[in-house]
Design an enzyme around this catalytic site. Structure first.
Site, PDB file in Angstrom:
ATOM      1  N   ASP A  62       0.635  -1.242  -0.001  1.00 27.76           N
ATOM      2  CA  ASP A  62      -0.297   0.046   0.259  1.00 27.76           C
ATOM      3  C   ASP A  62       1.234   1.485  -0.147  1.00 27.76           C
ATOM      4  O   ASP A  62       0.881   1.257   1.241  1.00 27.76           O
ATOM      5  CB  ASP A  62      -0.902   0.217   1.342  1.00 27.76           C
ATOM      6  CG  ASP A  62      -1.851   1.680   1.039  1.00 27.76           C
ATOM      7  OD1 ASP A  62      -1.044   2.282   0.596  1.00 27.76           O
ATOM      8  OD2 ASP A  62      -2.411   1.151   1.876  1.00 27.76           O
ATOM      9  N   VAL A  63       1.052   1.843  -1.399  1.00 26.79           N
ATOM     10  CA  VAL A  63       2.046   3.591  -1.518  1.00 26.79           C
ATOM     11  C   VAL A  63       1.846   4.686  -0.880  1.00 26.79           C
ATOM     12  O   VAL A  63       2.109   5.599  -0.744  1.00 26.79           O
ATOM     13  CB  VAL A  63       2.406   3.431  -2.744  1.00 26.79           C
ATOM     14  CG1 VAL A  63       3.105   2.065  -3.369  1.00 26.79           C
ATOM     15  CG2 VAL A  63       1.141   3.924  -3.547  1.00 26.79           C
ATOM     16  N   ASN A  89       4.872   2.891 -10.903  1.00 26.51           N
ATOM     17  CA  ASN A  89       3.961   2.878 -12.290  1.00 26.51           C
ATOM     18  C   ASN A  89       2.247   3.534 -11.364  1.00 26.51           C
ATOM     19  O   ASN A  89       1.850   3.464 -12.213  1.00 26.51           O
ATOM     20  CB  ASN A  89       3.790   1.640 -13.195  1.00 26.51           C
ATOM     21  CG  ASN A  89       2.801   1.826 -13.923  1.00 26.51           C
ATOM     22  OD1 ASN A  89       2.875   2.348 -15.141  1.00 26.51           O
ATOM     23  ND2 ASN A  89       1.873   0.313 -13.325  1.00 26.51           N
ATOM     24  N   TYR A 153      -5.554  14.549 -10.936  1.00 21.08           N
ATOM     25  CA  TYR A 153      -4.313  13.805 -11.321  1.00 21.08           C
ATOM     26  C   TYR A 153      -3.569  14.763 -12.193  1.00 21.08           C
ATOM     27  O   TYR A 153      -2.908  14.429 -11.945  1.00 21.08           O
ATOM     28  CB  TYR A 153      -5.383  13.129 -12.770  1.00 21.08           C
ATOM     29  CG  TYR A 153      -4.775  11.690 -13.495  1.00 21.08           C
ATOM     30  CD1 TYR A 153      -4.833  11.046 -12.862  1.00 21.08           C
ATOM     31  CD2 TYR A 153      -4.662  12.672 -14.423  1.00 21.08           C
ATOM     32  CE1 TYR A 153      -3.882  10.103 -13.040  1.00 21.08           C
ATOM     33  CE2 TYR A 153      -3.873  11.559 -15.144  1.00 21.08           C
ATOM     34  CZ  TYR A 153      -3.360  10.425 -14.327  1.00 21.08           C
ATOM     35  OH  TYR A 153      -2.085   9.351 -15.349  1.00 21.08           O
ATOM     36  N   LYS A 157      -0.334  14.487 -10.856  1.00 20.76           N
ATOM     37  CA  LYS A 157       1.088  14.061 -12.615  1.00 20.76           C
ATOM     38  C   LYS A 157       2.347  15.115 -12.538  1.00 20.76           C
ATOM     39  O   LYS A 157       3.619  14.782 -12.461  1.00 20.76           O
ATOM     40  CB  LYS A 157       0.306  12.998 -13.708  1.00 20.76           C
ATOM     41  CG  LYS A 157       0.018  12.582 -13.568  1.00 20.76           C
ATOM     42  CD  LYS A 157       0.833  11.263 -12.807  1.00 20.76           C
ATOM     43  CE  LYS A 157      -0.456  10.237 -13.617  1.00 20.76           C
ATOM     44  NZ  LYS A 157       0.949   8.669 -12.760  1.00 20.76           N
ATOM     45  N   VAL A 185      -4.951   5.948 -22.698  1.00 20.39           N
ATOM     46  CA  VAL A 185      -4.748   4.676 -22.865  1.00 20.39           C
ATOM     47  C   VAL A 185      -6.141   4.250 -22.377  1.00 20.39           C
ATOM     48  O   VAL A 185      -6.920   4.320 -21.085  1.00 20.39           O
ATOM     49  CB  VAL A 185      -4.157   3.801 -22.202  1.00 20.39           C
ATOM     50  CG1 VAL A 185      -4.298   1.963 -22.686  1.00 20.39           C
ATOM     51  CG2 VAL A 185      -2.418   3.948 -23.261  1.00 20.39           C
TER      52      VAL A 185
END
Length: 287
Positions: A62-63, A89, A153, A157, A185
């Site tokens: 769990d980051v 990722n 988001y 980023k 994607v």
């Protein structure tokens, strides 16, 4: 564009490369793990929800949790016997209009996309310095070209790229740090946005998973360290325009968004009611 073209300056061998990939059970993570393994690399993945059919060993991690992250990274490095490449990722998307106060969704995206990357990189840095390794950050086109209704988001980023820049300088050239910028994607990352009625389907052209994988590999394996790599020809144009002609980019995105609002695409989306209510005012200003 294929991998050989992206690696114009020549490639390093992947054979024996010791690799950790976060978000390893997701769309990009699984594809990267499979490809690197087929090239002879040794890969250990980290993911909050490992799957039974993962193509490599994936450790639960769990980051968003300091202890979980440090323990999982240490265990991965122990399994591999060192670390040559870290691919950050792991990431999530979701609806987050900029005009609304930060919600739990906003905090979750910042926690995973930015601070999760920071935690993993910090835990891995000593091993990467020892091996003179590399870090590849899977950022996003939205790090340079923000889209409406997804402020968290884009902010996470863009902050990830700023973190990458700081890490690159602090490690003094001993560790290469690259950022890769996928456009859009088709993957489950868009599901929550679509469920909220905020799909930006008309504002993006989709690219292939393979193109993203090839670009990550180019960052990881090129003999010459690469700093910023968009993942498609269209992405390179968008990246160039956003960096050098930001006012033009803003106008293109705004005009497309106004058209989407005017078409009624967001009429039933609770989180977009501010934009819907301003529809006539904005349309008049655009004329």
């Amino acid at each position: 564009m294929n991998l050989d073209t992206l690696l114009g300056g020549g490639r390093r061998s992947a054979t024996g490369l010791r690799v950790v990939i976060t978000g390893a059970s997701g769309t990009f993570g699984r594809a990267l793990s499979t490809t690197l393994t087929s090239m002879g690399a040794h890969v250990v993945g980290l993911d909050v929800a490992p799957r039974e059919d993962d193509p490599v060993t994936v450790l639960a991690c769990d980051v968003t949790d300091d202890e979980s992250t440090s323990s999982a990274v240490a265990r991965a490095i122990e399994i591999l016997g060192g670390l040559d490449l870290l691919v950050n990722n792991a990431g999530i998307g979701g609806p987050a209009p900029a005009e609304l106060a930060p919600s739990a969704e906003v905090r979750r995206q910042l926690e995973i996309n930015l601070l999760g990357t920071w935690r993993v990189s910090a835990a891995a840095s000593p091993a990467l310095v020892a091996s003179r390794g590399r870090v590849v950050m899977v950022a996003s086109r939205m790090a340079v070209m923000q889209l409406p209704l997804a402020a968290a988001y884009g902010a996470s980023k863009r902050a990830m790229v700023a973190y990458a820049d700081a890490l690159r300088m602090e490690l003094g050239g001993l560790v290469g740090v690259s950022c890769v910028y996928p456009s859009s994607v088709r993957s489950p990352i868009h599901d929550s946005t679509a469920a909220a009625g905020l799909s930006l389907e008309g504002m993006s052209s989709y690219e292939s998973v393979e193109g993203v994988v090839d670009t990550v590999l180019a960052a990881a394996l090129s003999k010459r360290q690469r700093r910023d790599l968009p993942t498609s020809p269209r992405g390179r144009v968008e990246f160039f325009l956003a960096r050098h002609f930001p006012l033009l980019t803003d106008r293109i995105v705004r005009t497309t968004f106004v058209s989407r609002v005017a078409s009624g695409a967001f009429d039933d989306a609770e989180l977009a009611q501010g934009a819907v209510a301003r529809r006539d005012l904005v349309a008049g200003a655009e004329r």
